[in-house]
Design a protein around this motif. Structure first.
Motif, short mmCIF file in Angstrom:
data_model
loop_
_atom_site.label_atom_id
_atom_site.label_comp_id
_atom_site.label_asym_id
_atom_site.label_seq_id
_atom_site.Cartn_x
_atom_site.Cartn_y
_atom_site.Cartn_z
N GLU A 33 -6.79 15.51 -2.09
CA GLU A 33 -6.11 15.47 -3.37
C GLU A 33 -5.60 14.05 -3.65
O GLU A 33 -5.71 13.55 -4.76
CB GLU A 33 -4.94 16.45 -3.40
CG GLU A 33 -4.20 16.52 -4.73
CD GLU A 33 -5.08 16.95 -5.91
OE1 GLU A 33 -4.75 16.59 -7.05
OE2 GLU A 33 -6.10 17.63 -5.67
N VAL A 34 -5.07 13.40 -2.63
CA VAL A 34 -4.58 12.02 -2.79
C VAL A 34 -5.72 11.09 -3.20
O VAL A 34 -5.55 10.25 -4.09
CB VAL A 34 -3.94 11.52 -1.48
CG1 VAL A 34 -3.55 10.05 -1.60
CG2 VAL A 34 -2.71 12.37 -1.14
N ILE B 150 -11.23 7.27 8.41
CA ILE B 150 -12.46 8.02 8.18
C ILE B 150 -12.47 9.33 8.96
O ILE B 150 -13.35 10.16 8.74
CB ILE B 150 -13.73 7.19 8.50
CG1 ILE B 150 -13.75 6.77 9.98
CG2 ILE B 150 -13.83 6.00 7.58
CD1 ILE B 150 -15.04 6.07 10.38
N GLY B 151 -11.49 9.52 9.84
CA GLY B 151 -11.34 10.80 10.53
C GLY B 151 -10.25 11.65 9.92
O GLY B 151 -10.50 12.75 9.44
N TYR B 152 -9.03 11.12 9.88
CA TYR B 152 -7.90 11.97 9.45
C TYR B 152 -7.90 12.30 7.97
O TYR B 152 -7.24 13.26 7.55
CB TYR B 152 -6.56 11.37 9.88
CG TYR B 152 -6.15 10.05 9.26
CD1 TYR B 152 -5.80 9.95 7.92
CD2 TYR B 152 -6.06 8.91 10.05
CE1 TYR B 152 -5.40 8.74 7.37
CE2 TYR B 152 -5.66 7.70 9.50
CZ TYR B 152 -5.33 7.62 8.16
OH TYR B 152 -4.94 6.42 7.62
N VAL B 153 -8.67 11.55 7.16
CA VAL B 153 -8.73 11.90 5.73
C VAL B 153 -9.30 13.31 5.54
O VAL B 153 -9.03 13.96 4.52
CB VAL B 153 -9.57 10.86 4.95
CG1 VAL B 153 -11.06 11.00 5.26
CG2 VAL B 153 -9.33 10.97 3.45
N ASP C 262 0.85 -1.19 0.00
CA ASP C 262 0.00 0.00 0.00
C ASP C 262 0.89 1.24 0.00
O ASP C 262 1.51 1.58 1.01
CB ASP C 262 -0.90 0.00 1.24
CG ASP C 262 -1.74 1.26 1.37
OD1 ASP C 262 -1.72 2.11 0.45
OD2 ASP C 262 -2.43 1.41 2.41
N PRO C 263 0.97 1.93 -1.13
CA PRO C 263 1.85 3.11 -1.19
C PRO C 263 1.44 4.23 -0.26
O PRO C 263 2.21 5.18 -0.06
CB PRO C 263 1.74 3.54 -2.66
CG PRO C 263 0.44 2.97 -3.14
CD PRO C 263 0.27 1.68 -2.40
N PRO D 56 -7.65 6.00 -4.15
CA PRO D 56 -6.82 7.15 -4.53
C PRO D 56 -7.07 7.57 -5.98
O PRO D 56 -7.52 6.77 -6.82
CB PRO D 56 -5.39 6.64 -4.35
CG PRO D 56 -5.50 5.43 -3.49
CD PRO D 56 -6.83 4.83 -3.81
N ALA D 57 -6.77 8.81 -6.28
CA ALA D 57 -6.86 9.31 -7.66
C ALA D 57 -5.97 8.45 -8.56
O ALA D 57 -4.84 8.11 -8.19
CB ALA D 57 -6.42 10.77 -7.72
#
Length: 291
Positions: free
Chosen positions: A275-276, A263-266, A195-196, A286-287
């Motif tokens: 943006e990520v 679900i909080g820190y995003v 997971d990058p 992710p985009a």
């Protein structure tokens, strides 16, 4: 009652039953009584009605919904019906749900697949690997947006590597840092290969005083309609159904010392994770990944 142009709602009703027995989860193999299930269904129906009503009450607002039940929702018909209904509403930009994929997936053929999405978690030891992988592949055939993840425990690493190799390249595999676990750099590197974006989950984020979208364009709602900034802050903003929460929506800093759940820190603005995960914030895609 006037709402912002965009509003993301994280809904968690009273459902607390799950068909899995994960040792790291307090809701493992928990059962709701028939009365509790009826109450959960009524609460969910009331919520989906509210979302539908906003098309007329707040025509300029685009809503996104993430269902985050304590238990497994998609084995219940009313959660499948809610996701299907919301996916077809013109005022809903995204509807997603966290799930272990233990239930059937064919019902998703009835959803608007440009709107519906799944946040799926693989729990080794709870379901046969091949069964889970087959459901992921079927989701791909149905054209469903979905992410897949695992908890970053050492005993899950081999299965996670196997899953990453077997999933289609366009499916994002995320890794959640195990609660309370400290990772050495060498341990973290193993998960980062899969997971990058694991580094965002590795350690809790200091959040006190930081700008956060929760309480402004993101809210948490429970089965009674009580609105809070997020699942992790107890202060109430008002009620969804009487509209009292709307006047209290505004930008504000986080009052908590740290935030350790995606679900909080995003939603913390300095992390720039919008943006990520552009276009896939709620379903954790992710985009550049997925459809």
């Amino acid at each position: 009652m006037s709402l912002p142009e965009t509003l993301s709602v994280l809904y968690r009703g009273p459902l607390a039953s799950c068909d899995y027995d994960c040792p790291y989860c307090p809701f493992a193999k928990r059962r709701d009584t028939p009365g509790q299930l009826r109450a959960d269904r009524a609460a969910l129906d009331r919520f989906t009605d509210w979302v539908a009503e906003q098309a007329g009450a707040n025509p300029g607002t685009r809503l996104s919904v993430l269902f985050t039940p304590w238990g497994e929702g998609l084995v219940r018909s009313w959660y499948r019906a809610a996701v299907t209904r919301l996916s077809h509403l013109a005022n809903v930009e995204r509807v997603a749900i966290q799930t272990n994929l233990s239930g059937r997936v064919e019902w998703l053929a009835g959803c608007d697949r440009s709107t519906a999405a799944l946040w799926a978690t693989f729990h080794p030891g709870q379901t046969p690997y091949d069964r889970f992988l087959a459901k992921c592949r079927r989701l791909g055939e149905l054209g469903v947006r979905f992410s897949v993840g695992v908890v970053g425990l050492p005993e899950h690493l081999a299965d996670a590597r196997r899953l990453r190799a077997d999933l289609a390249d366009g499916v994002y595999l995320w890794v959640n840092a195990a609660e309370g676990r400290s990772y050495t750099d060498a341990e973290a590197a193993l998960w980062q290969e899969l997971d990058p974006h694991f580094h965002y989950s590795r350690d809790p984020h200091r959040s006190l005083g930081l700008a956060c979208r929760t309480g402004d364009t993101v809210v948490s709602v429970d089965g009674e309609g009580t609105v809070r900034r997020c699942h992790f802050l107890p202060t109430e903003l008002g009620n969804l159904y009487d509209g009292s929460f709307a006047a209290r929506l505004r930008p504000r800093p986080c009052p908590a010392a740290s935030c350790d759940c995606h679900i909080g820190y995003v939603h913390l603005e300095p992390l720039d994770l919008y943006e990520v995960f552009r276009g896939g914030v709620l379903e954790r895609i992710p985009a550049g990944w997925g459809r």
